[in-house]
Scaffold this motif. Structure first.
Motif, PDB file in Angstrom:
ATOM      1  N   UNK A 287       5.258   1.346  10.887  1.00 40.89           N
ATOM      2  CA  UNK A 287       4.708   0.485   9.841  1.00 40.89           C
ATOM      3  C   UNK A 287       4.317   1.271   8.601  1.00 40.89           C
ATOM      4  N   UNK A 288       3.813   2.463   8.779  1.00 39.18           N
ATOM      5  CA  UNK A 288       3.461   3.288   7.618  1.00 39.18           C
ATOM      6  C   UNK A 288       4.714   3.581   6.795  1.00 39.18           C
ATOM      7  N   UNK A 289       5.818   3.877   7.476  1.00 37.99           N
ATOM      8  CA  UNK A 289       7.089   4.147   6.787  1.00 37.99           C
ATOM      9  C   UNK A 289       7.574   2.891   6.060  1.00 37.99           C
ATOM     10  N   UNK A 290       7.490   1.740   6.730  1.00 38.44           N
ATOM     11  CA  UNK A 290       7.915   0.476   6.115  1.00 38.44           C
ATOM     12  C   UNK A 290       7.057   0.168   4.887  1.00 38.44           C
ATOM     13  N   UNK A 291       5.737   0.296   5.022  1.00 38.21           N
ATOM     14  CA  UNK A 291       4.836   0.003   3.897  1.00 38.21           C
ATOM     15  C   UNK A 291       5.121   0.909   2.716  1.00 38.21           C
ATOM     16  N   UNK A 292       5.356   2.176   2.976  1.00 37.80           N
ATOM     17  CA  UNK A 292       5.648   3.112   1.893  1.00 37.80           C
ATOM     18  C   UNK A 292       6.932   2.717   1.173  1.00 37.80           C
ATOM     19  N   UNK A 293       7.937   2.338   1.924  1.00 40.89           N
ATOM     20  CA  UNK A 293       9.221   1.935   1.354  1.00 40.89           C
ATOM     21  C   UNK A 293       9.111   0.597   0.613  1.00 40.89           C
ATOM     22  N   UNK A 294       8.434  -0.368   1.216  1.00 37.71           N
ATOM     23  CA  UNK A 294       8.365  -1.719   0.642  1.00 37.71           C
ATOM     24  C   UNK A 294       7.502  -1.792  -0.618  1.00 37.71           C
ATOM     25  N   UNK A 295       6.329  -1.143  -0.590  1.00 38.82           N
ATOM     26  CA  UNK A 295       5.357  -1.351  -1.672  1.00 38.82           C
ATOM     27  C   UNK A 295       4.710  -0.070  -2.166  1.00 38.82           C
ATOM     28  N   UNK A 296       5.167   1.080  -1.656  1.00 31.25           N
ATOM     29  CA  UNK A 296       4.464   2.316  -1.963  1.00 31.25           C
ATOM     30  C   UNK A 296       3.098   2.358  -1.303  1.00 31.25           C
ATOM     31  N   UNK A 297       2.904   1.491  -0.288  1.00 31.84           N
ATOM     32  CA  UNK A 297       1.640   1.424   0.430  1.00 31.84           C
ATOM     33  C   UNK A 297       0.562   0.629  -0.284  1.00 31.84           C
ATOM     34  N   UNK A 298       0.940  -0.108  -1.323  1.00 28.29           N
ATOM     35  CA  UNK A 298      -0.024  -0.872  -2.125  1.00 28.29           C
ATOM     36  C   UNK A 298      -0.227  -2.264  -1.530  1.00 28.29           C
ATOM     37  N   UNK A 299      -1.421  -2.561  -0.992  1.00 31.59           N
ATOM     38  CA  UNK A 299      -1.655  -3.872  -0.396  1.00 31.59           C
ATOM     39  C   UNK A 299      -1.664  -5.019  -1.404  1.00 31.59           C
ATOM     40  N   UNK A 300      -1.735  -4.726  -2.706  1.00 33.36           N
ATOM     41  CA  UNK A 300      -1.753  -5.775  -3.724  1.00 33.36           C
ATOM     42  C   UNK A 300      -0.394  -5.964  -4.397  1.00 33.36           C
ATOM     43  N   UNK A 301       0.628  -5.260  -3.915  1.00 32.21           N
ATOM     44  CA  UNK A 301       1.945  -5.302  -4.547  1.00 32.21           C
ATOM     45  C   UNK A 301       2.563  -6.699  -4.473  1.00 32.21           C
ATOM     46  N   UNK A 302       3.232  -7.077  -5.549  1.00 35.19           N
ATOM     47  CA  UNK A 302       3.972  -8.333  -5.615  1.00 35.19           C
ATOM     48  C   UNK A 302       5.328  -8.017  -6.226  1.00 35.19           C
ATOM     49  N   UNK A 303       6.393  -8.496  -5.584  1.00 38.82           N
ATOM     50  CA  UNK A 303       7.737  -8.230  -6.097  1.00 38.82           C
ATOM     51  C   UNK A 303       7.916  -8.872  -7.472  1.00 38.82           C
ATOM     52  N   UNK A 304       8.905  -8.408  -8.221  1.00 39.78           N
ATOM     53  CA  UNK A 304       9.106  -8.897  -9.588  1.00 39.78           C
ATOM     54  C   UNK A 304       9.361 -10.397  -9.648  1.00 39.78           C
ATOM     55  N   UNK A 305       9.959 -10.969  -8.596  1.00 39.87           N
ATOM     56  CA  UNK A 305      10.196 -12.413  -8.584  1.00 39.87           C
ATOM     57  C   UNK A 305       9.059 -13.182  -7.915  1.00 39.87           C
ATOM     58  N   UNK A 306       8.038 -12.475  -7.406  1.00 36.69           N
ATOM     59  CA  UNK A 306       6.879 -13.102  -6.793  1.00 36.69           C
ATOM     60  C   UNK A 306       7.083 -13.573  -5.365  1.00 36.69           C
ATOM     61  N   UNK A 307       8.295 -13.391  -4.839  1.00 43.85           N
ATOM     62  CA  UNK A 307       8.596 -13.891  -3.498  1.00 43.85           C
ATOM     63  C   UNK A 307       7.972 -13.034  -2.399  1.00 43.85           C
TER      64      UNK A 307
END
Length: 140
Positions: free
Chosen positions: A67-87
């Motif tokens: 999960x740490x690897x996935x979080x780093x890849x998906x959001x840089x580990x940022x719990x407040x991250x939102x994709x550019x399209x908001x999805x």
């Protein structure tokens, strides 16, 4: 593990543990011992059928290596991250539908990081790395 948290280790919990163990190549015994607890990112094993779940507070919020690897890849580990399209939202880039299916309410990106870790661990236990088709690759 795809079950609501009740604080009790029931027969349904044992079945979910066995499914998780099979899916992750662990010894299938229905017991959350050191090997399974480590895979889930828990520091201490959970007690058996008549006991209650007892992960340490820090372990409950600490993601597993996968999960740490996935979080780093998906959001840089940022719990407040939102994709550019908001999805996709939060540390693990949940869709709102997946977040709700895992028991979450409101916006994943507004949820506490520990809750995001818990729901992502449950999703990983239920579906493996397939919910993260790009970031879940690379071994689990």
């Amino acid at each position: 593990m795809g079950l609501p948290a009740t604080g009790r280790f029931t027969a349904a919990t044992a079945r979910a543990v066995r499914r998780y163990q099979r899916a992750h190549g662990l010894t299938v015994d229905g017991i959350v011992g050191p090997q399974t607890a480590g895979s889930l990112g828990l520091a201490a094993p959970l007690k058996g059928a008549t006991g209650t779940a007892t992960p340490s507070a820090s372990a409950a919020s600490a993601p597993s290596g996968t999960l740490a690897r996935i979080a780093q890849c998906e959001s840089g580990g940022d719990p407040t991250a939102i994709s550019s399209d908001g999805q996709y939202r939060g540390k693990y880039q949940f869709t709102r539908a997946t977040w709700r299916r895992m028991g979450g309410t409101d916006d994943p990106a507004a949820a506490p990081e520990a809750e995001q870790d818990q729901r992502a661990a449950a999703l990983l236990a239920q579906a493996g790395t397939s919910p993260w088709p790009v970031c879940g690759q690379g071994g689990s």
